[in-house]
Design an enzyme around this catalytic site. Structure first.
Site, short mmCIF file in Angstrom:
data_model
loop_
_atom_site.label_atom_id
_atom_site.label_comp_id
_atom_site.label_asym_id
_atom_site.label_seq_id
_atom_site.Cartn_x
_atom_site.Cartn_y
_atom_site.Cartn_z
N MET A 1 -3.19 -26.97 9.85
CA MET A 1 -3.72 -27.67 8.66
C MET A 1 -4.59 -28.81 8.72
SD MET A 1 -1.65 -25.76 6.70
CE MET A 1 0.04 -24.84 6.64
N ALA A 2 -5.09 -29.05 7.77
CA ALA A 2 -6.19 -30.40 7.78
C ALA A 2 -5.47 -31.70 7.97
CB ALA A 2 -6.81 -30.25 6.45
N CYS A 3 -4.05 -31.67 7.90
CA CYS A 3 -3.25 -32.77 8.05
C CYS A 3 -2.87 -32.97 9.46
CB CYS A 3 -2.22 -33.19 7.01
SG CYS A 3 -0.92 -31.56 7.42
N GLY A 4 -3.10 -31.95 10.32
CA GLY A 4 -2.91 -31.82 11.55
C GLY A 4 -1.74 -31.07 11.93
N ASN B 1 0.40 -28.47 2.92
CA ASN B 1 1.04 -28.79 4.07
C ASN B 1 2.43 -28.08 4.24
OD1 ASN B 1 3.62 -30.45 4.84
ND2 ASN B 1 1.77 -31.35 5.87
#
Length: 184
Positions: free
Chosen positions: A159-162, A128
């Site tokens: 990122m995958a987390c947004g 992140n």
């Protein structure tokens, strides 16, 4: 499918705990197709994101991870003698800061210390963007680079987390190209 011929160097692929660990499977596959020998080491965190069977199927070698596994007590010494390059891909914040601290309670840490910069050690950060910008991670990367590690750049993007920003793992094709350049 038969086992491919290996004619190039041996790569130690350390896969740590990151959602980007799936990219390590694509990289392992590409490197084997390109003629490299690939030995995978899965950290405990890495094994939470991707399974050993994937890497064994792609590399034709058993995946290592337990420094205390019966019959493998000297892997951290023997592997360093056999490799031409070590690559932590993806390198999580936890793995980066553990390497910087010299912790050797897992196989990745033991390999890092046993290598003692005799062979190239590359680190491909993946996390992140807030974690990547944290002073603990920045300082650890600076120290590791000062010791002789090659810290690869990160990409930028979603990122995958947004979140969006730096910390995105380089793509397998980019890493394969850098490895080819290293041994050209």
């Amino acid at each position: 499918m038969s086992k491919p011929e290996q004619s190039k160097q041996n790569i130690l692929l350390v896969v740590s705990g990151s959602i980007a660990a799936f990219k390590a499977a694509a990289l392992a596959s590409q490197l084997v197709q390109d003629g490299y020998g690939v030995q995978t080491v899965l950290t405990r965190g890495g094994s939470q994101f991707i399974g050993a069977a994937t890497f064994e199927g792609l590399t034709y070698k058993p995946v290592l991870g337990d420094v205390f596994a019966p019959g493998h007590a000297m892997d951290h010494i023997d592997l360093v003698d056999e490799i031409d390059l070590a690559l932590v891909y993806p390198a999580s914040a936890g793995t980066i800061t553990r390497l910087r601290a010299g912790l050797s309670d897992d196989l990745a840490g033991c390999l890092f210390l046993a290598n003692n910069f005799r062979k190239p050690w590359w680190i491909a950060p993946a996390m992140n963007s807030h974690m990547f910008a944290h002073p603990a991670v920045s300082e650890a990367l600076d120290v590791l680079e000062g010791w002789g590690c090659r810290v690869l750049p990160t990409g930028e993007g979603r990122m995958a987390c947004g979140t969006t920003g730096a910390g995105r793992l380089l793509e397998p094709e980019q890493i394969a190209g850098l490895i080819a350049e290293q041994f050209a």
